[in-house]
Write a protein that holds these residues in place. Structure first.
Motif, PDB file in Angstrom:
ATOM      1  N   GLN A   1      -7.687   0.630   6.738  1.00  0.00           N
ATOM      2  CA  GLN A   1      -6.379  -0.020   6.736  1.00  0.00           C
ATOM      3  C   GLN A   1      -6.397  -1.292   7.571  1.00  0.00           C
ATOM      4  O   GLN A   1      -5.698  -2.266   7.246  1.00  0.00           O
ATOM      5  CB  GLN A   1      -5.310   0.963   7.227  1.00  0.00           C
ATOM      6  CG  GLN A   1      -5.080   2.094   6.235  1.00  0.00           C
ATOM      7  CD  GLN A   1      -4.246   3.226   6.797  1.00  0.00           C
ATOM      8  OE1 GLN A   1      -3.825   3.219   7.950  1.00  0.00           O
ATOM      9  NE2 GLN A   1      -4.005   4.240   5.981  1.00  0.00           N
TER      10      GLN A   1
ATOM     11  N   MET B   1      -4.202   0.446  -1.375  1.00  0.00           N
ATOM     12  CA  MET B   1      -3.577  -0.793  -1.834  1.00  0.00           C
ATOM     13  C   MET B   1      -2.955  -0.621  -3.219  1.00  0.00           C
ATOM     14  O   MET B   1      -3.530   0.007  -4.106  1.00  0.00           O
ATOM     15  CB  MET B   1      -4.608  -1.923  -1.864  1.00  0.00           C
ATOM     16  CG  MET B   1      -5.188  -2.267  -0.500  1.00  0.00           C
ATOM     17  SD  MET B   1      -3.948  -2.818   0.708  1.00  0.00           S
ATOM     18  CE  MET B   1      -3.451  -4.391  -0.008  1.00  0.00           C
TER      19      MET B   1
ATOM     20  N   ASN C   1       0.848  -1.197   0.000  1.00  0.00           N
ATOM     21  CA  ASN C   1       0.000   0.000   0.000  1.00  0.00           C
ATOM     22  C   ASN C   1       0.877   1.238   0.000  1.00  0.00           C
ATOM     23  O   ASN C   1       2.092   1.153   0.251  1.00  0.00           O
ATOM     24  CB  ASN C   1      -1.029   0.000   1.127  1.00  0.00           C
ATOM     25  CG  ASN C   1      -0.447   0.120   2.526  1.00  0.00           C
ATOM     26  OD1 ASN C   1       0.749  -0.052   2.768  1.00  0.00           O
ATOM     27  ND2 ASN C   1      -1.321   0.393   3.494  1.00  0.00           N
TER      28      ASN C   1
ATOM     29  N   LEU D   1       2.490  -4.155   4.860  1.00  0.00           N
ATOM     30  CA  LEU D   1       1.416  -3.175   4.738  1.00  0.00           C
ATOM     31  C   LEU D   1       1.536  -2.170   5.863  1.00  0.00           C
ATOM     32  O   LEU D   1       1.844  -2.526   6.998  1.00  0.00           O
ATOM     33  CB  LEU D   1       0.045  -3.862   4.770  1.00  0.00           C
ATOM     34  CG  LEU D   1      -1.180  -2.948   4.633  1.00  0.00           C
ATOM     35  CD1 LEU D   1      -2.258  -3.607   3.769  1.00  0.00           C
ATOM     36  CD2 LEU D   1      -1.772  -2.577   5.999  1.00  0.00           C
TER      37      LEU D   1
END
Length: 265
Positions: free
Chosen positions: A121, A92, A78, A109
């Motif tokens: 998120q 993303m 992301n 991430l």
């Protein structure tokens, strides 16, 4: 739950449960800043210096593999930019399948715990861990305490962030440093995951290594440190110094000396 594939891939991005990871995904966020224009040379330097793994966005993979000297590779999934509406709004950029096709040993991430973007998120991290578990791919959660009512170095907030990562199924968690070894113990004790620290903006070599030393003394498992390493005038030397603290339990002075940075103040 571990699996042979997961354990094997964790071994590729670390050494004996300790990690020196150099993220270089900043090109999407900041642009082609110092250290990232000729990313090939930087990757070669930091991995020769002892980095266990490097991390980029999926599109940089062709520039990574020929230059990483056998180190591990993590694809970050992301991102946002500093010229966009809000740099905390990470969206993303890749799937687990795309990361595998790019030759990744793990995926990562970024989640800003405490921000208005946390709910989405959190969903993204949950979906990523579910997808990754199907393939035995480790997930590094970059769980920061960031929001209007959150202090980024508050050990309680950092402890909450790392626990969130474990609760959602990550395998390693990266977070900020609380400022000293004693308070960082609380962060580490908040989870059974290996906890690695972010580097943040560059300080002096001594400041960087003292931070790493403090994190290790507080029970940390290593670092995921970008600009402090890839923007250094001698990225191989600073990587060697950081690796010395993480993997050889060197003091700050010993790490400066073995890396050839002893005269840096």
């Amino acid at each position: 739950m571990t699996s042979p594939g997961l354990d094997t891939r964790l071994d590729r991005i670390g050494t004996d449960g300790r990690y020196v990871i150099v993220p270089m995904d900043h090109g999407i966020t900041l642009g082609a800043v110092t250290g990232l224009k000729d990313i090939e040379s930087t990757i070669d330097a930091v991995t020769r210096g002892g980095a266990d793994a490097v991390l980029t966005q999926k599109g940089i993979a062709p520039r990574v593999h020929p230059n990483k000297n056998g180190a591990g590779y993590i694809v970050h999934v992301n991102a946002s930019t500093v010229i966009g509406p809000d740099a905390n709004d990470k969206r993303m950029t890749a799937t687990v399948e795309e990361a595998i096709r790019a030759g990744a040993d793990a995926v990562s991430l970024h989640i800003n715990v405490g921000s208005k973007y946390e709910p989405k998120q959190l969903e993204d991290l949950s979906q990523l861990t579910a997808d990754a578990s199907r393939f035995g791919i480790p997930v590094l959660a970059m769980a920061y305490a960031r929001g209007p009512d959150v202090e980024g170095d508050d050990p309680e907030a950092l402890g909450h962030a790392v626990r969130l990562a474990e609760e959602v199924g990550a395998d390693i968690v990266k977070t900020g440093y609380s400022g000293d070894a004693d308070s960082f113990e609380h962060v580490v004790e908040s989870t059974r995951l290996p906890v690695v620290i972010a580097g943040g903006s560059r300080g002096t070599d001594r400041e960087t290594l003292e931070m790493v030393r403090g994190a290790m003394d507080g029970g940390g498992a290593g670092v995921s440190m970008g600009r402090s390493i890839f923007q250094h005038e001698e990225p191989e030397a600073i990587a060697r110094a950081v690796a010395g603290v993480v993997h050889e339990d060197l003091s700050t002075d010993e790490a400066l000396e073995v890396s050839g940075l002893a005269l840096e103040i």
